[in-house]
Design an enzyme around this catalytic site. Structure first.
Site, mmCIF file in Angstrom:
data_model
loop_
_atom_site.group_PDB
_atom_site.id
_atom_site.type_symbol
_atom_site.label_atom_id
_atom_site.label_comp_id
_atom_site.label_asym_id
_atom_site.label_seq_id
_atom_site.Cartn_x
_atom_site.Cartn_y
_atom_site.Cartn_z
ATOM 1 N N GLY A 231 2.420 29.671 -19.754
ATOM 2 C CA GLY A 231 2.130 28.693 -21.226
ATOM 3 C C GLY A 231 1.407 29.369 -22.272
ATOM 4 C CB CYS A 257 0.051 38.826 -16.916
ATOM 5 S SG CYS A 257 1.694 38.400 -18.205
ATOM 6 C CG ASN A 299 7.417 36.882 -17.135
ATOM 7 O OD1 ASN A 299 7.757 36.293 -18.200
ATOM 8 N ND2 ASN A 299 7.344 36.334 -16.251
ATOM 9 C CG HIS A 347 2.939 41.808 -13.911
ATOM 10 N ND1 HIS A 347 3.234 40.276 -13.472
ATOM 11 C CD2 HIS A 347 2.911 40.865 -15.455
ATOM 12 C CE1 HIS A 347 3.504 39.071 -14.185
ATOM 13 N NE2 HIS A 347 3.326 39.470 -15.404
ATOM 14 C CD GLU A 349 2.758 42.578 -9.525
ATOM 15 O OE1 GLU A 349 3.738 42.007 -10.330
ATOM 16 O OE2 GLU A 349 1.735 42.134 -10.228
#
Length: 372
Positions: A231, A257, A299, A347, A349
């Site tokens: 969003g 992010c 992303n 990201h 991870e």
């Protein structure tokens, strides 16, 4: 094979065949450049209300398994591939990708022109779209389908974090000796993220997206983490307000992010929508303090608008841009210079993706160790 149509809001139509569930689905049309990790992509909550096209031409060859999902279900609104694998072959596979899409009602399409689609989105930008397959693709005609696409809401102004967040708090225990207590606000968190912190001795309390400052500080955390998510960050005032309270309290903070965008807004910065976003596992990001370049997993469709020519003032003291994207120069990281708070746009991870940035979790632990 049943026919299917991919209809973009600017009138471009791609013909293909149904893949996964049949029917219709609407969302923002984006593309992902990752050559691996399709299961992590599909289950990433940051893809809520998005139709994802894979630029890698062959998808599904390793099937699906029970170890790689990043959430409890497939999150994408729709899925576009060039050539679905006819056979799934991997020692960890528990099923096929096509079956999983059908079982979870995810409408997809296989089209021969995924390269043309990607080039179109790079030229025109991400846009609203829909997939129609089976009888939904035949009856109304393309003009009627296009009109339905244009009636759907835009991603700008969309508040989606609270839709994908956990509704109840839960705890991911530390592996081995507990060193820190972390309050992780779930704005669309991926399962691997609290796992990476637990590997470093963090007991992670995952909290709903709408948690207030009081909710966060009630667990007496050594550090606070804001996750990725879907969003428009401009629509998530509740998260910004909660983070401002955390910064006022001086608790160490780390955001990634969507959490980076919320951090930017808490510092008084604006955010804006990127033309087609960054989605994949091959984005080069430079740490401006060291010159080191990490290949990173991304992303996101929005970015922080911050001055890159030196420190700037915020309500919490001076801050600076720490990382930039080497493809387009957009802001990829922020930090406060006089308080223990930093964030990145990517990201770390590594699910799925490179491990270059895994040291950021160690940096967060160092921040939490500092006050002790």
């Amino acid at each position: 094979m049943n026919p299917a149509l991919l209809v973009l809001e600017d009138g471009r139509v791609f013909q293909g065949v149904a893949y996964g569930a049949e029917g219709e689905t609407f969302g923002e049309m984006v593309f992902n450049t990752g050559m691996t990790g399709y299961q992590e992509t599909l289950t990433d909550p940051s893809y809520a209300r998005q139709i994802v096209a894979m630029t890698s031409p062959h998808i599904g060859n390793t099937g699906i398994n029970d170890e790689d999902p990043e959430s409890s279900r497939i999150q994408v609104a729709g899925y576009v591939v060039r050539e679905p694998a006819r056979v799934a072959s991997n020692w960890r596979a528990t099923g096929s990708l096509g079956s999983a899409l059908r079982e979870q009602g995810v409408v997809g399409i296989a089209v021969p022109g995924t390269r043309a689609l990607t080039r179109h989105l790079r030229d025109r930008g991400a846009m609203r779209a829909a997939i129609f397959s089976g009888t939904a693709a035949v009856a109304p005609g393309e003009a009627a389908l296009l009109e339905r696409v244009r009636q759907t809401p835009s991603m700008e102004g969309a508040d989606l974090a609270r839709d994908v967040s956990t509704t109840e708090s839960y705890v991911v225990p530390a592996k081995g000796e507990k060193r820190y207590t972390v309050a992780a606000v779930d704005l669309g968190i991926k399962a691997m993220t609290p796992y990476r912190m637990s590997e470093r001795g963090c007991e992670v309390h995952v909290l709903p997206a709408t948690s207030t400052t009081s909710d966060i500080l009630a667990i007496a955390p050594d550090g606070v983490f804001f996750s990725n998510g879907p969003g428009d960050p401009a629509a998530a005032d509740y998260a910004v307000d909660a983070l401002k309270g955390v910064l006022d309290a001086g608790v160490p903070f780390f955001g990634i992010c969507f959490g980076n965008q919320i951090f930017g807004r808490a510092l008084g910065l604006g955010t804006y929508k990127l033309r087609f976003g960054h989605r994949g596992i091959n984005q080069p990001v430079q740490d401006r303090t060291t010159g080191k370049v990490d290949v990173s997993a991304h992303n996101h469709g929005f970015a922080v608008d911050a001055p890159k020519d030196g420190p700037f003032d915020t309500p919490y003291g001076p801050a600076e841009v720490t990382h930039v994207n080497l493809n387009d120069g957009c802001v990829e990281g922020l930090r406060l210079l006089e308080r223990p708070a930093f964030s990145v746009q990517y990201h770390p991870e590594a699910a799925a993706g490179p491990h270059d940035a895994s040291g950021l979790f160690d940096r967060f632990c160092d921040l939490m160790e500092g006050p002790r």
